[in-house]
Scaffold this motif. Structure first.
Motif, PDB file in Angstrom:
ATOM      1  N   GLU A  99      -4.905  -3.401 -52.393  1.00 59.91           N
ATOM      2  CA  GLU A  99      -4.175  -3.525 -50.962  1.00 59.91           C
ATOM      3  C   GLU A  99      -5.325  -3.730 -50.102  1.00 59.91           C
ATOM      4  O   GLU A  99      -5.870  -2.853 -49.602  1.00 59.91           O
ATOM      5  CB  GLU A  99      -3.214  -2.472 -50.817  1.00 59.91           C
TER       6      GLU A  99
ATOM      7  N   SER B 269      -0.383   3.805 -44.803  1.00 56.41           N
ATOM      8  CA  SER B 269       0.782   4.822 -45.056  1.00 56.41           C
ATOM      9  C   SER B 269       1.372   4.486 -46.414  1.00 56.41           C
ATOM     10  O   SER B 269       1.905   3.333 -46.478  1.00 56.41           O
ATOM     11  CB  SER B 269       1.982   4.449 -44.016  1.00 56.41           C
TER      12      SER B 269
ATOM     13  N   SER C 127       3.302   3.922 -50.023  1.00 59.51           N
ATOM     14  CA  SER C 127       4.725   3.968 -50.096  1.00 59.51           C
ATOM     15  C   SER C 127       5.472   4.832 -51.340  1.00 59.51           C
ATOM     16  O   SER C 127       6.392   5.134 -51.415  1.00 59.51           O
ATOM     17  CB  SER C 127       5.058   2.564 -50.340  1.00 59.51           C
ATOM     18  N   LYS C 128       4.367   5.385 -51.991  1.00 58.96           N
ATOM     19  CA  LYS C 128       4.600   6.456 -53.174  1.00 58.96           C
ATOM     20  C   LYS C 128       3.776   7.802 -52.909  1.00 58.96           C
ATOM     21  O   LYS C 128       2.887   7.783 -52.034  1.00 58.96           O
ATOM     22  CB  LYS C 128       4.160   5.681 -54.487  1.00 58.96           C
TER      23      LYS C 128
END
Length: 75
Positions: A31, A39, A41-42
């Protein structure tokens, strides 16, 4: 246990090199993001900062505390 690794780097060319090297691995994603605004997501169990010099070390510590995760920092 299942392990998933997300590589975050602000440098897109570095991510492309990593993607090429990791083609055979299904448990790694890449990413393009700035760690200071990242931030997840998991749920994250461990943040690892490699070549984390200067403010990046502090950023990894902040992320770790914010998300209740462990950390490893290599400057």
């Amino acid at each position: 246990p299942e392990v998933h690794v997300t590589v975050i780097d602000i440098n897109e060319p570095s991510l492309q090199v990593g993607k090429e090297r990791a083609k055979q691995l299904s448990n790694i994603s890449f990413e393009c993001a700035d760690a200071t605004t990242f931030s997840p997501s998991k749920k994250v169990d461990l943040f690892v900062g490699l070549h984390a010099c200067g403010g990046l070390s502090d950023c990894i510590l902040d992320l770790s505390l914010k998300h209740g995760a462990g950390f490893v920092i290599c400057t």
